[in-house]
Design a protein around this motif. Structure first.
Motif, PDB file in Angstrom:
ATOM      1  N   PHE A 243       0.797  -1.226   0.000  1.00 55.44           N
ATOM      2  CA  PHE A 243       0.000   0.000   0.000  1.00 55.44           C
ATOM      3  C   PHE A 243       0.832   1.280   0.000  1.00 55.44           C
ATOM      4  O   PHE A 243       0.535   2.211  -0.766  1.00 55.44           O
ATOM      5  N   PRO A 244       1.863   1.410   0.852  1.00 54.29           N
ATOM      6  CA  PRO A 244       2.619   2.675   0.846  1.00 54.29           C
ATOM      7  C   PRO A 244       3.225   3.004  -0.515  1.00 54.29           C
ATOM      8  O   PRO A 244       3.261   4.177  -0.914  1.00 54.29           O
ATOM      9  N   PHE A 245       3.664   2.000  -1.237  1.00 53.44           N
ATOM     10  CA  PHE A 245       4.352   2.233  -2.509  1.00 53.44           C
ATOM     11  C   PHE A 245       3.357   2.518  -3.634  1.00 53.44           C
ATOM     12  O   PHE A 245       3.585   3.391  -4.471  1.00 53.44           O
ATOM     13  N   LEU A 246       2.245   1.800  -3.631  1.00 53.49           N
ATOM     14  CA  LEU A 246       1.205   2.090  -4.612  1.00 53.49           C
ATOM     15  C   LEU A 246       0.607   3.471  -4.367  1.00 53.49           C
ATOM     16  O   LEU A 246       0.331   4.220  -5.310  1.00 53.49           O
TER      17      LEU A 246
ATOM     18  N   LEU B   4      12.557   0.349   1.705  1.00 56.60           N
ATOM     19  CA  LEU B   4      11.901   0.532   0.409  1.00 56.60           C
ATOM     20  C   LEU B   4      11.202   1.884   0.295  1.00 56.60           C
ATOM     21  O   LEU B   4      11.127   2.454  -0.802  1.00 56.60           O
ATOM     22  N   VAL B   5      10.689   2.401   1.399  1.00 58.93           N
ATOM     23  CA  VAL B   5      10.107   3.750   1.361  1.00 58.93           C
ATOM     24  C   VAL B   5      11.192   4.772   1.040  1.00 58.93           C
ATOM     25  O   VAL B   5      10.970   5.720   0.271  1.00 58.93           O
ATOM     26  N   THR B   6      12.372   4.576   1.608  1.00 55.63           N
ATOM     27  CA  THR B   6      13.492   5.475   1.303  1.00 55.63           C
ATOM     28  C   THR B   6      13.857   5.408  -0.179  1.00 55.63           C
ATOM     29  O   THR B   6      14.042   6.442  -0.837  1.00 55.63           O
TER      30      THR B   6
ATOM     31  N   MET C  54       7.664   9.972   6.008  1.00 55.91           N
ATOM     32  CA  MET C  54       7.068   8.946   5.147  1.00 55.91           C
ATOM     33  C   MET C  54       7.316   7.552   5.711  1.00 55.91           C
ATOM     34  O   MET C  54       6.423   6.694   5.705  1.00 55.91           O
ATOM     35  N   ILE C  55       8.529   7.332   6.212  1.00 55.94           N
ATOM     36  CA  ILE C  55       8.865   6.028   6.794  1.00 55.94           C
ATOM     37  C   ILE C  55       8.008   5.763   8.027  1.00 55.94           C
ATOM     38  O   ILE C  55       7.422   4.676   8.183  1.00 55.94           O
TER      39      ILE C  55
END
Length: 341
Positions: free
Chosen positions: A208-211, A273-275, A293-294
């Motif tokens: 979800f965070p990446f999409l 991966l958020v970074t 964000m992280i």
């Protein structure tokens, strides 16, 4: 059955997180063992309440016992691991081959994932591999809800400041109806996902965070459907890598036993991966923004734990009251596990 034993078994049942039939067998076996131990202690001179209390103490804390059972009974076969990683690989291929702008293909992919998910979940006892599929199935209504909310906010602000809507009024009212409807769908399905194991719910939420960041970036650039969207592929390579990493994370998650390591795996993977996702976007983000964000992503990922904790607290209080009431009435509590759902 003594209230002490009933509460202990209820507490243990909420922590096992195994297949329902397997949980029932384990708990019935433990119940029999504790009953036998209590009877043995009674024969040695202890009263009934003290015998049950000592039997439970000797068995060990519910967390420790549940963790031990989970390690023994939770291993998953490689077939299920491959099935669980498949949707991540499909998304990775979609970005690696720059196919995300082929909307017909994306629609077919979303429908296919949703059908596989529905087929596995309709019986009410989903396999562990289907949780990653459920994540992508929920992504469509969740992200469309987010975009609808953004559009409504923009339309409302424009209406207030200029006196007219920037789009058709019919579309405005359709969005007004769609936002609560999509929220209801996500909430209803999300409750079912969390009912079995909050950690599997976190696995479901992993992409979800990446999409979300990708869709929001496209919306900021003019929208997913805007002309020239096909050229917004500067971050496709990093996104393909991210979804490959999610596939590997899912495989490791399903194969390792200890829950604490699984939590650490999800947390560390999300942070890294958020970074990568933030750095790969063609926008300038400072360290504070990336850190926020992280934090937001990790909090979102682990939020099912809070929901389950509150649900368990209510359940324990209710179970304690019920077992105490039954004992005071002189009734025998049987099939206690039927009350755990």
């Amino acid at each position: 059955m003594a209230a002490e034993l009933t509460n202990y078994l209820h507490s243990l049942a909420r922590r096992l997180h195994l297949e329902p039939a397997e949980e029932q067998d384990i708990l019935l076996e433990l119940e029999g063992h504790l009953e036998d131990k209590a009877a043995e202690l009674e024969s040695q001179g202890l009263d009934r309440a003290a015998a049950y209390q000592l039997a439970v103490q000797e068995m060990g804390a519910p967390d420790r016992v549940a963790n031990g059972m989970y390690k023994v009974h939770s291993p998953i076969v490689w077939r299920d691991v491959i099935l669980a990683t498949l949707p991540h690989f499909l998304l990775a291929a979609l970005f690696a081959l720059h196919l995300w702008s082929h909307y017909f293909l994306v629609t077919l992919l979303v429908i296919g994932i949703a059908l596989v998910t529905w087929k596995n979940w309709r019986a009410g006892n989903p396999s562990k591999w289907s949780y990653s599929w459920m994540g992508y199935s929920l992504a469509a209504p969740t992200l469309s809800w987010l975009l609808a909310l953004i559009t409504l906010s923009y339309g409302g602000w424009t209406l207030v400041t200029t006196g007219h809507l920037p789009f058709n009024i019919v579309l405005f009212f359709l969005l007004v109806g769609y936002v609560p409807f999509s929220m209801w769908i996500v909430f209803r399905v999300g409750r079912k996902v969390m009912r079995r194991d909050w950690l599997l719910a976190s696995l479901t939420a992993l992409p979800f965070p990446f999409l979300t960041s990708w869709v929001l970036f496209l919306d900021w650039q003019g929208g997913l459907w805007a002309s020239g969207a096909e050229g917004k592929q500067s971050s496709d390579t990093s996104l393909a890598f991210i979804f490959l990493a999610l596939a590997v994370t899912t495989a490791v998650f399903l194969k390792i036993g200890p829950r604490l390591i699984k939590i650490g795996l999800l947390t560390l993977t999300t942070a890294i991966l958020v970074t990568i996702s933030a750095v790969s976007l063609p926008v300038s983000l400072n360290v504070v923004a990336i850190f926020m964000m992280i934090v937001a992503s990790v909090v979102f990922l682990l939020s099912p734990a809070v929901v389950e904790s509150k649900r368990n607290q209510r359940h324990y209080r209710q179970a304690a009251m019920e077992s105490t009431g039954l004992e005071s009435a002189g009734e025998v509590v049987t099939h206690w596990f039927c009350n755990t759902t």
